[in-house]
Design an enzyme around this catalytic site. Sequence first.
Site, PDB file in Angstrom:
ATOM      1  CG  ASP A  20     -35.913  30.816   7.008  1.00 46.58           C
ATOM      2  OD1 ASP A  20     -36.261  31.963   7.353  1.00 46.58           O
ATOM      3  OD2 ASP A  20     -36.115  29.799   7.702  1.00 46.58           O
ATOM      4  CE  LYS A  82     -37.985  24.954  11.274  1.00 49.58           C
ATOM      5  NZ  LYS A  82     -37.527  26.316  10.906  1.00 49.58           N
ATOM      6  CD  GLU A 185     -34.307  27.971  11.762  1.00 43.17           C
ATOM      7  OE1 GLU A 185     -34.638  28.465  12.855  1.00 43.17           O
ATOM      8  OE2 GLU A 185     -35.017  27.168  11.141  1.00 43.17           O
ATOM      9  CG  ASP A 207     -35.444  33.121  14.906  1.00 40.62           C
ATOM     10  OD1 ASP A 207     -36.559  33.662  14.765  1.00 40.62           O
ATOM     11  OD2 ASP A 207     -34.982  32.302  14.088  1.00 40.62           O
TER      12      ASP A 207
HETATM   13  P1  ADP Z   1     -40.998  31.638  11.371  1.00 36.81           P
HETATM   14  O1  ADP Z   1     -39.512  31.677  11.525  1.00 36.81           O
HETATM   15  O2  ADP Z   1     -41.689  30.998  12.527  1.00 36.81           O
HETATM   16  O3  ADP Z   1     -41.426  31.105  10.057  1.00 36.81           O
HETATM   17  P2  ADP Z   1     -41.140  34.514  10.828  1.00 36.81           P
HETATM   18  O4  ADP Z   1     -39.783  34.933  11.188  1.00 36.81           O
HETATM   19  O5  ADP Z   1     -41.497  34.536   9.398  1.00 36.81           O
HETATM   20  O6  ADP Z   1     -41.523  33.128  11.478  1.00 36.81           O
HETATM   21  O7  ADP Z   1     -42.131  35.450  11.656  1.00 36.81           O
HETATM   22  C1  ADP Z   1     -43.498  35.361  11.507  1.00 36.81           C
HETATM   23  C2  ADP Z   1     -44.153  36.162  12.591  1.00 36.81           C
HETATM   24  O8  ADP Z   1     -43.726  37.528  12.506  1.00 36.81           O
HETATM   25  C3  ADP Z   1     -45.660  36.188  12.486  1.00 36.81           C
HETATM   26  O9  ADP Z   1     -46.221  36.020  13.756  1.00 36.81           O
HETATM   27  C4  ADP Z   1     -45.942  37.578  11.973  1.00 36.81           C
HETATM   28  O10 ADP Z   1     -47.215  38.046  12.356  1.00 36.81           O
HETATM   29  C5  ADP Z   1     -44.849  38.365  12.637  1.00 36.81           C
HETATM   30  N1  ADP Z   1     -44.608  39.642  11.974  1.00 36.81           N
HETATM   31  C6  ADP Z   1     -44.266  39.867  10.706  1.00 36.81           C
HETATM   32  N2  ADP Z   1     -44.178  41.174  10.457  1.00 36.81           N
HETATM   33  C7  ADP Z   1     -44.462  41.807  11.613  1.00 36.81           C
HETATM   34  C8  ADP Z   1     -44.574  43.179  12.017  1.00 36.81           C
HETATM   35  N3  ADP Z   1     -44.364  44.153  11.140  1.00 36.81           N
HETATM   36  N4  ADP Z   1     -44.897  43.464  13.286  1.00 36.81           N
HETATM   37  C9  ADP Z   1     -45.134  42.472  14.165  1.00 36.81           C
HETATM   38  N5  ADP Z   1     -45.060  41.168  13.860  1.00 36.81           N
HETATM   39  C10 ADP Z   1     -44.737  40.835  12.599  1.00 36.81           C
HETATM   40 MG    MG Z   2     -37.615  31.543  11.307  1.00 36.79          MG
END
Ligand code: ADP
Ligand code: MG
Length: 626
Positions: A20, A82, A185, A207
């Site tokens: 991913d 990205k 995704e 998402d």
């Molecule tokens: P991407 O797909 O954009 O790479 P992710 O799915 O990894 O993103 O999500 C990242 C986001 O999720 C960040 O903004 C992070 O701060 C938030 N995040 C991760 N864990 C938590 C949590 N426990 N509570 C709130 N937000 C969270």
């Molecule tokens: Mg993602």
Amino acid sequence: MTELPIFGQDTPQGPILGIDLGTTNTLVAVFDASGARILADANGEELLPSVVSFPKDELPLVGQSALDRARFDPKRTIHSAKRLIGKGIADLKEEQASLPYDLVNAPDRSLACIDLGYRQVNPSEVSGYILAAARSRAAQALKIKREDLTRAVITVPAYFDDAQRQATRDAARFAGLDVVRMLSEPTAAALAYGFEKKEAQRVIIFDLGGGTLDVSLLKLEKGVFRVLATAGDTRLGGDDFDRFLMNLAAEKIQKKTGVDVLRSPAGRATLRRAAEDCKKQLSTSETGTLKYHDPQAGVAWKQEIDWRTFQKGITPYVQRALDACAQVLQDAELNIEDVDEVVLVGGSTRVPLVKAAVSQFFQTTCHDELDPEKVVALGAAVQAGILGGKANNLLLLDVTPLSLGIETMGGTVSKLIPRNTAIPSQAKETFTTYVDGQSAISLNIIQGEREMASDNRSLGNFTLSGIPPMPAGLPQATVQFTLDADGLLRVQAKEQRSGVETEIAIEPKHGLTDKEVESMLQDAWDHAEEDLTQRRLADVRTQLDTVFRSVEKSNSLFSQLSEVQRERLEDAREEATTSDSVTSPDLLKGILDELEDASYPLAEILMNQVAVHAVQGQNLTEFSKE
Ligand code: ADP
Ligand code: MG
């Protein structure tokens, strides 16, 4: 029937990785004998920040170490590549405003590049470094040579166009990986949940990541996914939540100390991290601590933020997310009722308000059984497993491959946990006794899809004993199945009136290979119709036995029936006693109905007696025990 290959024999080049490649975080996973799993680094860290830092005259840094450099070297520390990949500079005008690094035209002027000052780097190369780090991590975790990891399934947003996909392929090539499948995704998320095993249905994948919102509507038909519609917002995500807290903190700090911490990149980076910490705390507790400490500037500040403040601050963003949900339905010309499942993906769906708002919007409980940050990578690994021949569409995922239940009267099965239920899971059902004074209930735990217990696999027998004598039907034995995350099944049985209880733990998967699971499922299909007939027959026979017993019990009352009534009842009894050889459920049902009708006058006499006894001070229970 399709054959399942044996694990580990089909991989001359090593396993296919599932990756991913996220805007904020990247994850790598594999599919092996235990199913899909995320690979962690040596410290157990599963998320790889999608950040690459390019210090001059040094090797680039990837992940957390790059992120740590953001505050010192923002112009050479590249996050969100990205967002840029496969795009020309003209498409990125808006983007540039929010990026701390500089964009320029590539030498051939087609795609945008990042200007590091001492050289230019294109977004594919940045993503390439991230993929290379993921590949190294996988090699280390799997203890195999890096050279043996050459193939990957990589996920991309559903709306990525050809140029963006091609640029992602280039990134993989840079990392020495051949993309065997580019998977969208939302499809990956649906695969992770094993939805491909269900009949035609519509699934919403919601998402919300760090900086992007993608809402997709998928239609699953015979194991194939089709994206019906997508909507979203490329500027909405957890970063907005962080920014709300950052601004709140900055304002208060300035009021208290006169220092504007947002002015320096270092101050901003530090405060961003503090805000994210606080936000995460607020996902699991009612308050979070927001703190900022900068000895040089003489600032030491700390404040508790309660969930109400946070909720109020992020409500506008959540509303925008819901607008996208409405949009996707409108585009697909569907209503909320047409949606069968809603899946939460992305770290920001951990925020309680987001979860609640989406559930409320779709009027359903959303799927969040799988970690929302890992679900896409897990799905990529599932796809890798399918391509590598390790998994066909019958997967042992984090779901029970076969139903679990209890044998009931007549040898039929009462399913407590249906197959494909995500684990952990819990289910409860109440059973009763069949004969008067029965002091023990024997429980046979069954695994499988067939209707009759004997056609399935028995996982174990145990007895709930010590039930005080009670009339049939009065005891209430509650049987509870608890299937934990490791697939271990605990069965507890308790008779509610007396309080007697017992418990057993078993491992349902134990000793079952994938092949056996598949053959059990196939068997169930092959025998579905026949099984249903048998089940009905067994059910009717159980009812017939019950009625017959109660008629027999009251034979002392026969004399009170009229001649006609008695003859009819005798005939019906005769039919019932000679019905053992009847194999048609309908025929047997006819015999049952007749016996019921014929015994009706008997029931009336009984009822009157109960009334008399009750008046005389005897209660019902005592009476029926006779
Ligand atoms: P991407 O797909 O954009 O790479 P992710 O799915 O990894 O993103 O999500 C990242 C986001 O999720 C960040 O903004 C992070 O701060 C938030 N995040 C991760 N864990 C938590 C949590 N426990 N509570 C709130 N937000 C969270
Ligand atoms: Mg993602």
